[in-house]
Design a protein around this motif. Structure first.
Motif, PDB file in Angstrom:
ATOM      1  N   PRO A   6      29.186  46.195  41.249  1.00 24.54           N
ATOM      2  CA  PRO A   6      28.812  45.911  42.743  1.00 24.54           C
ATOM      3  C   PRO A   6      29.211  46.938  43.608  1.00 24.54           C
ATOM      4  O   PRO A   6      30.139  47.569  43.476  1.00 24.54           O
ATOM      5  CB  PRO A   6      28.522  45.164  43.077  1.00 24.54           C
ATOM      6  N   PHE A   7      28.334  47.353  45.033  1.00 31.07           N
ATOM      7  CA  PHE A   7      28.644  47.973  45.594  1.00 31.07           C
ATOM      8  C   PHE A   7      29.850  47.728  46.394  1.00 31.07           C
ATOM      9  O   PHE A   7      30.740  48.539  46.776  1.00 31.07           O
ATOM     10  CB  PHE A   7      27.095  49.301  46.400  1.00 31.07           C
ATOM     11  N   ASP A   8      29.359  46.979  46.625  1.00 32.77           N
ATOM     12  CA  ASP A   8      30.566  45.932  47.587  1.00 32.77           C
ATOM     13  C   ASP A   8      31.523  45.675  46.642  1.00 32.77           C
ATOM     14  O   ASP A   8      31.231  44.306  45.738  1.00 32.77           O
ATOM     15  CB  ASP A   8      30.247  44.767  48.562  1.00 32.77           C
ATOM     16  N   ILE A   9      32.782  45.991  46.986  1.00 34.62           N
ATOM     17  CA  ILE A   9      33.695  45.992  45.771  1.00 34.62           C
ATOM     18  C   ILE A   9      35.314  44.982  45.836  1.00 34.62           C
ATOM     19  O   ILE A   9      35.252  45.086  47.641  1.00 34.62           O
ATOM     20  CB  ILE A   9      34.759  46.952  45.096  1.00 34.62           C
ATOM     21  N   THR A  10      35.344  44.285  45.933  1.00 38.70           N
ATOM     22  CA  THR A  10      37.190  43.406  46.167  1.00 38.70           C
ATOM     23  C   THR A  10      38.061  43.102  45.187  1.00 38.70           C
ATOM     24  O   THR A  10      37.991  44.183  44.441  1.00 38.70           O
ATOM     25  CB  THR A  10      36.275  41.629  46.330  1.00 38.70           C
ATOM     26  N   SER A  35      32.438  57.052  46.910  1.00 32.82           N
ATOM     27  CA  SER A  35      32.914  56.489  48.745  1.00 32.82           C
ATOM     28  C   SER A  35      34.807  56.822  47.882  1.00 32.82           C
ATOM     29  O   SER A  35      34.927  56.418  46.687  1.00 32.82           O
ATOM     30  CB  SER A  35      33.001  55.935  49.185  1.00 32.82           C
ATOM     31  N   ALA A  37      36.704  54.787  49.124  1.00 35.25           N
ATOM     32  CA  ALA A  37      37.599  52.961  48.871  1.00 35.25           C
ATOM     33  C   ALA A  37      37.573  52.811  47.442  1.00 35.25           C
ATOM     34  O   ALA A  37      38.460  52.609  47.025  1.00 35.25           O
ATOM     35  CB  ALA A  37      37.045  52.267  49.402  1.00 35.25           C
ATOM     36  N   HIS A  38      36.258  53.537  46.698  1.00 40.55           N
ATOM     37  CA  HIS A  38      35.796  52.661  45.410  1.00 40.55           C
ATOM     38  C   HIS A  38      37.326  53.916  45.018  1.00 40.55           C
ATOM     39  O   HIS A  38      37.634  53.373  44.049  1.00 40.55           O
ATOM     40  CB  HIS A  38      34.257  53.139  45.025  1.00 40.55           C
TER      41      HIS A  38
END
Length: 654
Positions: A6-10, A35, A37-38
């Protein structure tokens, strides 16, 4: 194989995603991220799990990430530094510097950077939705007219030209109206050279065809100009390859994660299981062959040493020599079968495959022809029902069948070797999920040997059938040293072991080691069973004779050896009838005539049948005489009873 996230990662998502990528075992990984961050999260975790920064993997990113993700400083030796260097980024480009069309377009874009054109562009710029600030071109002309934006504008320019040309074709000369379907149909027909290259489109989707676009491959390398700090290193991107006209062209060599220009393998290395025989099984088989050869040589020497003794002469030395020779040749075949391409070249293995059938066939024929000839000779006894009569077996009686069988088999082997020689062939029979070979086996290919093998098998089958039939017919003929029983037992043992060996040989076609074990065990058992069953009774008989001579237990005065059935360690079958149990009937004279070659029939089923019938006839005669004697006795008793007393008295006085 695709692994999504998913785009929002943990941290947990990152760890799970990288683990899934690792489980695929692929070493070339194409990543679509959006990004910094990714990039930092996934590349750090990839380094921790050993699929980045090791020199064994190659990461390629799409143009969804900016080059600024790579063009920055990293701590020397950090996970991000080690994982990012040697990566690449592929992107669609408007053109390549040096291309006249591309250079002309870029100059035209740069020339728009003036107040009049900027005002014109600003007036044509659409008003943004509520809540968004309008773009002011004049506030940041350097960014607006940058090369990166110009590359995107070039694609938009070609797309606009394609739509305009399609509209002209759809409207025609009459300039009539057209609908969207007509426009799309004409758009698919577009084929022109624009700023970004030859514009052609997929006829089903309208997407720009890959081969008509231009791409570049950026390589992330360390900047050696000293741009980094004391403990940091700066990375930069350089164009290594371009795709201008439907094919890739290398500008500079790609430098990979390990610092070399040699691409890493795209799949993990696989250790192929070659299924060699192995030294443990090989040496075990060879030791068994050595044991057979030593045993055969020893028994052959024993035969030669005792060649003038009755125990050997009555059996025929040639018969024993043939058995020793056949077993030795079969044992040599075990040596040949134990060699594969682990210790020999392919050419040597081909040669050994060609000669291997010779050892097994010739060894088997030598040993079996002796049994065949022997059973043929013993079969003569079946038609000679006179016990004690010696039937002489000449050397030719044994040699001729051996020569005939050997000649027939050798002719077939020669034709086989000349016309369809077997070759050593290593075949792959198991692959992993990537199509990489994981198991192979090296075996002799006998696919052209079917007609020759059938003929040899037919000869063997007929020979075995005749030998067993003749041995079975004469199974109750008792000869010296109980040879008939031992020969029949040996023949049956050879047949059973050979049949099981052949069956297992075909079933274990996937394992050379298992096949070698079957061959070695089969040849060892056949050879040793033959040698032991034929020689051990004779050796024991000779040893018993020697012990009897040393103890002076021989019959008084003459050279007579008591061979009573069941006495000592010498067993002579066929003597179960009480008629043949006297020591006198079992005494064998060791005269000069006895020591000559040949065998004496001690007991014969036909003679036993004659004696049995004679016994029944005599028994009936005896019973008849007993009845007559009883009747005579009764008559005498009755006559005596009628004589007067005075006459009986006078008779008694007289």
């Amino acid at each position: 194989q695709a692994v999504e996230f998913p785009f929002d990662i943990t941290p947990e998502i990152v760890k799970r995603t990288v683990k899934s990528v690792k489980e695929t075992q692929y070493r070339y990984i194409f990543s679509i991220m959006f990004s910094t961050a990714h990039h930092d999260a996934f590349m750090t975790e990839a380094y921790e799990q050993g699929i980045a920064g090791t020199g064994d993997h190659f990461w390629m990113f799409s143009d969804s990430v900016s080059t600024s993700i790579f063009e920055r400083s990293f701590e020397i030796g950090s996970p991000l530094h080690l994982a990012s260097k040697g990566c690449s980024r592929i992107s669609a480009v408007a053109g390549i510097e040096g291309d006249e069309r591309y250079d002309t377009f870029m100059r035209s874009i740069a020339n728009l950077n003036n107040p009049n054109d900027i005002a014109l562009l600003q007036s044509a710029h659409p008003t943004p939705p509520e809540g968004f600030e309008p773009i002011q071109i004049a506030d940041d002309t350097e960014k607006f007219f940058a090369k990166s934006n110009a590359a995107v504008v070039a694609f938009m320019y070609d797309a606009t030209i394609a739509l305009g040309l399609s509209a002209c074709r759809a409207g025609g000369q009459n300039e009539t109206f057209f609908d969207g379907k007509q426009l799309f149909s004409e758009f698919l027909k577009s084929d022109f050279n624009g700023v970004t290259g030859n514009n052609t489109y997929d006829q089903a989707t309208g997407t720009r065809l890959t081969e008509s676009a231009q791409f570049s491959l950026l390589n992330v390398v360390e900047d050696t100009s000293g741009a980094g700090g004391e403990n940091t290193v700066r990375l930069k991107t350089v164009v290594s390859d371009v795709f201008p006209n439907g094919s890739w062209e290398e500008l500079i060599p790609m430098r990979f994660n390990d610092g070399s220009t040699i691409p890493p393998p795209d799949l993990p290395p696989v250790e192929v299981d070659m299924n060699y025989i192995g030294w443990t099984l090989r040496l075990t088989g060879w030791l068994s062959a050595v044991f057979v050869v030593i045993s055969a040589v020893y028994l052959a020497l024993w035969t030669y040493k005792n060649r003038n003794k009755s125990v050997v002469l009555q059996t025929q030395p040639v018969f024993l020599y043939l058995i020793c020779a056949g077993c030795s040749v079969m044992a040599i075949g075990i040596f040949v079968a134990g060699i594969d391409d682990e210790i020999a070249s392919p050419a040597t293995c081909n040669f050994l495959c060609a000669i291997s059938p010779w050892f097994f066939c010739i060894g088997w024929v030598l040993a079996f022809s002796a049994f065949y000839a022997k059973t043929t000779c013993i079969n003569r006894f079946f038609h000679n029902p006179v016990p004690g009569v010696k039937i002489r077996i000449e050397t030719g009686d044994l040699v001729v069948p051996a020569v005939l069988l050997l000649s027939a088999v050798m002719i077939v082997l020669l034709m086989w070797t000349a016309r369809a020689p077997p070759d050593f062939e290593r075949k792959i029979y198991e692959w992993n999920s990537f199509g990489q070979p994981t198991k192979s086996r090296g075996l002799c290919d006998y696919k052209g040997a079917v007609p020759y093998a059938i003929f040899i098998s037919f000869v063997f089958f007929i020979s075995v059938e005749l030998a067993l039939r003749r041995a079975w017919e004469a199974r109750k003929v008792s000869v010296e040293f109980a040879e008939t029983e031992y020969i029949v037992l040996t023949l049956v043992t050879i047949c059973v072991i050979s049949m099981f060996g052949i069956l297992l040989w075909f079933l274990l076609d996937h394992s050379p080691a298992a096949r070698f074990v079957v061959i070695a065990a089969d040849m060892f058992l056949v050879s040793m069973a033959t040698l032991l069953l034929i020689f051990i009774p004779k050796v024991r008989f000779e040893e018993e004779c020697n012990r009897q001579l040393q103890k002076n237990t021989f019959g008084g005065g003459g050279k007579r050896i008591n061979m009573r059935h069941g006495a000592g360690n010498v067993a002579i079958t066929g003597l179960e009838d009480p008629t043949f149990r006297s020591s006198e009937s079992l005494a064998v004279d060791e005269s000069d005539e006895f020591k000559s070659s040949g065998m004496i029939v001690l007991a014969h089923p036909k003679k036993l049948g004659m004696l049995a019938r004679e016994y029944v006839s005599l028994k009936k005669e005896y019973q008849k005489l007993c009845y007559e004697l009883r009747d005579e006795s009764r008559e005498l008793d009755s006559d005596e009873a009628r004589v007067p007393d005075e006459i009986r008295l006078d008779s008694s006085r007289s």
